[in-house]
Design a protein around this motif. Structure first.
Motif, PDB file in Angstrom:
ATOM      1  N   ASP A 169       0.897  -1.096   0.059  1.00  0.00           N
ATOM      2  CA  ASP A 169      -0.064   0.079   0.034  1.00  0.00           C
ATOM      3  C   ASP A 169       0.814   1.352  -0.065  1.00  0.00           C
ATOM      4  O   ASP A 169       1.590   1.493   1.094  1.00  0.00           O
ATOM      5  CB  ASP A 169      -0.787  -0.092   1.347  1.00  0.00           C
ATOM      6  CG  ASP A 169      -1.782   1.076   1.247  1.00  0.00           C
ATOM      7  OD1 ASP A 169      -1.981   2.189   0.351  1.00  0.00           O
ATOM      8  OD2 ASP A 169      -2.742   1.306   2.133  1.00  0.00           O
ATOM      9  N   GLY A 170       0.834   1.995  -0.959  1.00  0.00           N
ATOM     10  CA  GLY A 170       1.862   3.290  -1.179  1.00  0.00           C
ATOM     11  C   GLY A 170       1.247   4.099  -0.274  1.00  0.00           C
ATOM     12  O   GLY A 170       2.215   5.127   0.143  1.00  0.00           O
ATOM     13  N   LYS A 171       0.094   4.021   0.323  1.00  0.00           N
ATOM     14  CA  LYS A 171      -0.315   5.535   1.124  1.00  0.00           C
ATOM     15  C   LYS A 171       0.442   5.053   2.563  1.00  0.00           C
ATOM     16  O   LYS A 171       0.772   6.150   3.159  1.00  0.00           O
ATOM     17  CB  LYS A 171      -1.931   5.339   1.410  1.00  0.00           C
ATOM     18  CG  LYS A 171      -2.225   6.369   2.307  1.00  0.00           C
ATOM     19  CD  LYS A 171      -3.725   6.339   2.421  1.00  0.00           C
ATOM     20  CE  LYS A 171      -4.398   7.589   3.530  1.00  0.00           C
ATOM     21  NZ  LYS A 171      -5.823   7.487   3.591  1.00  0.00           N
ATOM     22  N   THR A 172       0.378   3.821   3.051  1.00  0.00           N
ATOM     23  CA  THR A 172       0.684   3.690   4.493  1.00  0.00           C
ATOM     24  C   THR A 172       2.385   2.995   4.529  1.00  0.00           C
ATOM     25  O   THR A 172       2.670   2.793   5.568  1.00  0.00           O
ATOM     26  CB  THR A 172      -0.164   2.767   5.013  1.00  0.00           C
ATOM     27  OG1 THR A 172      -0.311   1.537   4.379  1.00  0.00           O
ATOM     28  CG2 THR A 172      -1.707   3.482   5.338  1.00  0.00           C
ATOM     29  N   LEU A 173       2.711   2.457   3.299  1.00  0.00           N
ATOM     30  CA  LEU A 173       3.756   1.811   3.129  1.00  0.00           C
ATOM     31  C   LEU A 173       3.541   0.443   3.978  1.00  0.00           C
ATOM     32  O   LEU A 173       4.695  -0.249   4.323  1.00  0.00           O
ATOM     33  CB  LEU A 173       4.896   2.506   3.759  1.00  0.00           C
ATOM     34  CG  LEU A 173       5.531   3.507   3.174  1.00  0.00           C
ATOM     35  CD1 LEU A 173       6.779   4.315   3.633  1.00  0.00           C
ATOM     36  CD2 LEU A 173       5.484   3.491   1.562  1.00  0.00           C
TER      37      LEU A 173
END
Length: 329
Positions: free
Chosen positions: A101-105
């Protein structure tokens, strides 16, 4: 089928959403492909990407688009993932997968499972419902059952073509491990499916699923479940899924390296991808670091970069323009 030009020119103009997929890189040449088989690959690539495209168009998340798109390829015997997974030396199908997930890593991965129908679903469950990043083998299968994921008998993954590939590789060995890497059987180490997506909320995600290497032994695990090698996503840069000879992708941390070049050197996605796949990766493997990536940046620009003779790939943008490729164009 509409096949739009593969326009990889980058722009700072904000694209609402886009999605890009691969079905593996390797020795994919038109002269070796029958019209029927070529049509089958194109049909399945289009089917898969349209699933994710529809999710994104309707305001769904990039994670959902990645997972559901990969499910389609995992269900197809055409690709080395899920139903089409290759066989190990012992005659099993062992699956690896990862998602990020690129938002939360946040990220999740699984390795060496034999009974989970959709390994990418397990990777996402690990990411969202456990405190861990990677689970493997029997433990991963226990977790999958606890999560209510679909479990199948190992025989579900059997395909005649993959068994014949294993038999050919074994016949070439002549009791010498070195011949495992025989040039005539070089594609035994390739084969993966992956997806990267940008949703309307500005969030990136990437996922990768594979059956690994034909005739693999000793619990070998490639790059597909390794975060930073086979999969990486970060909203500040890009989302990447890799396919190729996993040992070299791990050593080069290929997916993360592309993101790092963008973050630290200010390279565009296209520039970073070309540098890693065409220059850095081959140098790691003395010319044997072969494969490719699909990637998408925070603006929705897409790249499909590979140093092999072909890579099954497709992309769609927010205008609904579809591109499908197999060979070096």
């Amino acid at each position: 089928m509409k096949i739009a030009p593969n326009t990889e020119a980058e722009t700072t103009e904000k694209i609402q959403f886009s999605i890009v997929i691969h079905g593996g890189a390797g020795t994919i040449k038109k002269e070796n492909m029958t019209p029927e088989k070529e049509a089958a690959y194109k049909q399945k690539l289009e089917e898969a990407i349209r699933v994710g495209y529809t999710i994104l168009k309707n305001g769904g998340t990039s994670l959902d688009a990645v997972e559901k798109t990969i499910n389609v390829m995992e269900d197809s015997p055409l690709f080395n993932a899920g139903k089409g997974a290759v066989f190990t030396h012992e005659g099993y199908n062992e699956h690896d997968a990862s998602i990020m997930d690129g938002k939360t890593l946040n990220a999740g991965a699984s390795a060496g499972t034999k009974t989970v129908k959709h390994p990418i679903n397990l990777a996402r469950a690990v990411m969202e419902n456990s405190p861990h990043v990677m689970l493997s083998g029997k433990g991963a299968e226990v977790f999958a059952k606890e999560q209510g994921l679909e479990i199948v008998d190992p025989s579900y993954f059997y395909t005649e073509s993959r068994m014949k590939s294993l038999e050919r590789v074994k016949a070439s060995e002549n009791n010498k491990i070195a011949s495992f890497y025989d040039e005539t059987l070089k594609d035994t180490k390739f084969g993966t499916v992956g997806c990267a997506a940008l949703d309307k909320h500005g969030n990136l995600a990437a996922g990768t699923s594979t059956g690994g290497m034909t005739n693999k032994r000793w619990g070998r695990i490639g790059d597909a479940p390794i975060i930073g090698a086979g999969t990486y996503a970060n909203n500040t840069t890009c989302a990447v899924s890799s396919t190729g000879w996993g040992e070299y992708f791990i050593r080069g941390m290929v997916a993360y390296d592309i993101s790092a070049l963008m973050a630290y050197k200010g390279l565009s996605l296209a520039e970073a991808s070309k540098e890693v796949i065409q220059n850095k990766l081959p140098s790691i493997g003395n010319g044997e670091g072969n494969g490719g990536i699909i990637a998408i940046d925070k603006h929705g620009n897409m790249v499909m970069e590979f140093n092999t003779s072909g890579m099954y790939r497709a992309s769609m943008n927010d205008k609904g323009e579809l591109y499908i490729g197999m060979y070096k164009d």
